[in-house]
Design an enzyme around this catalytic site. Structure first.
Site, PDB file in Angstrom:
ATOM      1  N   ASP A 148      62.351  30.989  13.387  1.00 22.97           N
ATOM      2  CA  ASP A 148      63.336  32.044  13.619  1.00 22.97           C
ATOM      3  C   ASP A 148      64.603  31.719  12.841  1.00 22.97           C
ATOM      4  OD1 ASP A 148      64.896  30.231  15.089  1.00 22.97           O
ATOM      5  OD2 ASP A 148      65.003  31.485  16.880  1.00 22.97           O
ATOM      6  N   ILE A 149      65.622  32.531  13.025  1.00 24.21           N
ATOM      7  CA  ILE A 149      66.831  32.424  12.218  1.00 24.21           C
ATOM      8  C   ILE A 149      67.531  31.069  12.407  1.00 24.21           C
ATOM      9  CG2 ILE A 149      68.402  33.447  13.930  1.00 24.21           C
ATOM     10  CD1 ILE A 149      69.589  35.075  11.517  1.00 24.21           C
TER      11      ILE A 149
ATOM     12  N   ARG B  72      60.679  34.142  17.409  1.00 20.04           N
ATOM     13  CA  ARG B  72      60.640  33.245  18.573  1.00 20.04           C
ATOM     14  C   ARG B  72      61.271  33.924  19.792  1.00 20.04           C
ATOM     15  NH1 ARG B  72      61.619  28.398  16.206  1.00 20.04           N
ATOM     16  NH2 ARG B  72      63.781  28.140  16.822  1.00 20.04           N
ATOM     17  N   SER B  73      61.045  35.222  19.917  1.00 22.82           N
ATOM     18  CA  SER B  73      61.560  35.933  21.083  1.00 22.82           C
ATOM     19  C   SER B  73      60.789  35.487  22.317  1.00 22.82           C
ATOM     20  CB  SER B  73      61.390  37.446  20.898  1.00 22.82           C
ATOM     21  OG  SER B  73      60.022  37.794  20.967  1.00 22.82           O
TER      22      SER B  73
ATOM     23  N   CYS C  90      51.447  41.085  26.942  1.00 26.15           N
ATOM     24  CA  CYS C  90      50.520  41.985  26.226  1.00 26.15           C
ATOM     25  C   CYS C  90      50.415  41.772  24.729  1.00 26.15           C
ATOM     26  CB  CYS C  90      50.940  43.431  26.469  1.00 26.15           C
ATOM     27  SG  CYS C  90      50.774  43.915  28.162  1.00 26.15           S
TER      28      CYS C  90
END
Length: 311
Positions: A200-201, A177-178, A142
Site C-alpha cells: 500500500d501507499i 491493504r484495506s 465477500c
C-alpha cells in the site's frame, strides 16, 4: 504468449446456479437488506449488481437509502428484525475508524459481508468455525473469498497438497491493504501457504504462514522492499487501488503471471495480456455470489438456533 481472459460471470455461474436451486427446492425466501448511505459510484454499481443477482437467484433484496447519521440506528433495527436474514452496508460511509465501528454494529448472525470484529479476527487467526462444536463455519469477507474462489477456478491452488496449504510455493502480491479486502485477503492467502507481499501507499509488508505454536496465525513483517523488487517475483498479482490514476507497469510483471483486478477501475495497463497467462479484469459478480452464499449459511444458522431454542 497467449493470455486467457477469465470473466467473473463465468466463475460465478456455478455458485449462482446452486444458490438458485437450493432456494427453489427448499422453498425458502432469505431476505437481504443493503444500506446505502453515500453517493459513491462504485458502491451504487455494487448495489445494482446485488439487486440484479438476487432477483435472478430468488433472494429477497431490499435496498434502504439512509443518511450517514441515521445508519447506525437503522442497522440496529435490522439486527432486531427477525424477518431480515442478512445485512450489508455499502462502504465507504465516513471512512477510517468510524466505518470499522459500523462494521461491528452488524450482528454476526446477519453479517453477510463477514466484516464484524469476530469474523475479521477469525480470518487473521485462521479460525474457521464460529462455535467449539465446529458446526457453524465462519463467514468470510465477500471480496477476499471471491478472489480465493477465482484462484481455485483457474487452478492456482494445488489440489494434491493437503487442504490449508494448497498455495505452498506461490508468491503473490496484493496491491491494497484495506481492512475490507486487501489485508484479510493477504492473511487468507498466507494461511493457505503462500508468500504474500501486501502493498500500500505506506510500504510493503510480507505475510507468511505461522510456524510452531503460532501455526494458526499468519506472520507479518515490515520490509524495505520496493514495488520494482517485489512484483517481478510474483506468480499472482492482485490489484485493488480505488483510483483511475493508478496503473501497475506491465514491464514489472513476470511472464506467465496471473493478473487479477478487483478495483472498480482498471489498475493494470492496457498491454497486461502481453505478460499475463490469465487475466481477470473484475470480480464483482463473484463477490455478489459469495454474498448470497453467506446469506444462505446465515439463514440456516438463524433457523437452527430458533429450533434449538424451541426445544
Amino acid at each position: 504468449m497467449s493470455c486467457k481472459t477469465v470473466l467473473a460471470s463465468k466463475v460465478s455461474a456455478s455458485f449462482r446456479d446452486q444458490i438458485k436451486k437450493d432456494i427453489k427446492e427448499r422453498d425458502i425466501h432469505p431476505k437481504l437488506v443493503g444500506f446505502l448511505a453515500n453517493e459513491d459510484p462504485a458502491a451504487m454499481k455494487y448495489a445494482e449488481w446485488t439487486a440484479k443477482t438476487c432477483a435472478e437467484t430468488g433472494v429477497d433484496f431490499e435496498l434502504r437509502k439512509v443518511s450517514k447519521l441515521e445508519l447506525e440506528e437503522k442497522i440496529t433495527e435490522a439486527n432486531e428484525d427477525a424477518s431480515v436474514n442478512g445485512i450489508m452496508v455499502y462502504y465507504p460511509v465516513f471512512g477510517g475508524k468510524q466505518d470499522l465501528y459500523l462494521q461491528s454494529c452488524v450482528s454476526e448472525l446477519k453479517d453477510v459481508e463477514g466484516l464484524c470484529h469476530k469474523f475479521v479476527h477469525n480470518v487473521y487467526h485462521n479460525i474457521r468455525y464460529m462455535d467449539k462444536e465446529e458446526t457453524m463455519k465462519c463467514i468470510i469477507p465477500c471480496t477476499p473469498l471471491a478472489i480465493v474462489k477465482i484462484l481455485e477456478f483457474i487452478g492456482a491452488y494445488n489440489p494434491v497438497i493437503p487442504y490449508g496449504n494448497r498455495l505452498y510455493g506461490r508468491t503473490i502480491a496484493v496491491i491494497n491493504r484495506s481492512e475490507i479486502v486487501g489485508r484479510p485477503l493477504a492473511a487468507m492467502l498466507a494461511n493457505d501457504g503462500a508468500k504474500v507481499y501486501s502493498v500500500d501507499i505506506n510500504g510493503i509488508q510480507l505475510f507468511t504462514r505461522g510456524t510452531g505454536i503460532h501455526l494458526k496465525a499468519h506472520k507479518v513483517e515490515d520490509t524495505d522492499a520496493t514495488l520494482e523488487q517485489v512484483i517481478p517475483q510474483c506468480d499472482v498479482v492482485i490489484t485493488g487501488v480505488p483510483t483511475p490514476k493508478y496503473k501497475l507497469p506491465t514491464s514489472l510483471l513476470k511472464d506467465g503471471v496471473i493478473a487479477i483486478n478487483f478495483s472498480s477501475f482498471a489498475n493494470f495497463e492496457d498491454d497486461v495480456k502481453t505478460r499475463a497467462s490469465i487475466f481477470v479484469p473484475s470480480v464483482g459478480k463473484v463477490t455478489v455470489a459469495m454474498l448470497e452464499r453467506n446469506l444462505l449459511r446465515l439463514y440456516d444458522y438463524q433457523n437452527n438456533l430458533t429450533e434449538k431454542n424451541k426445544q
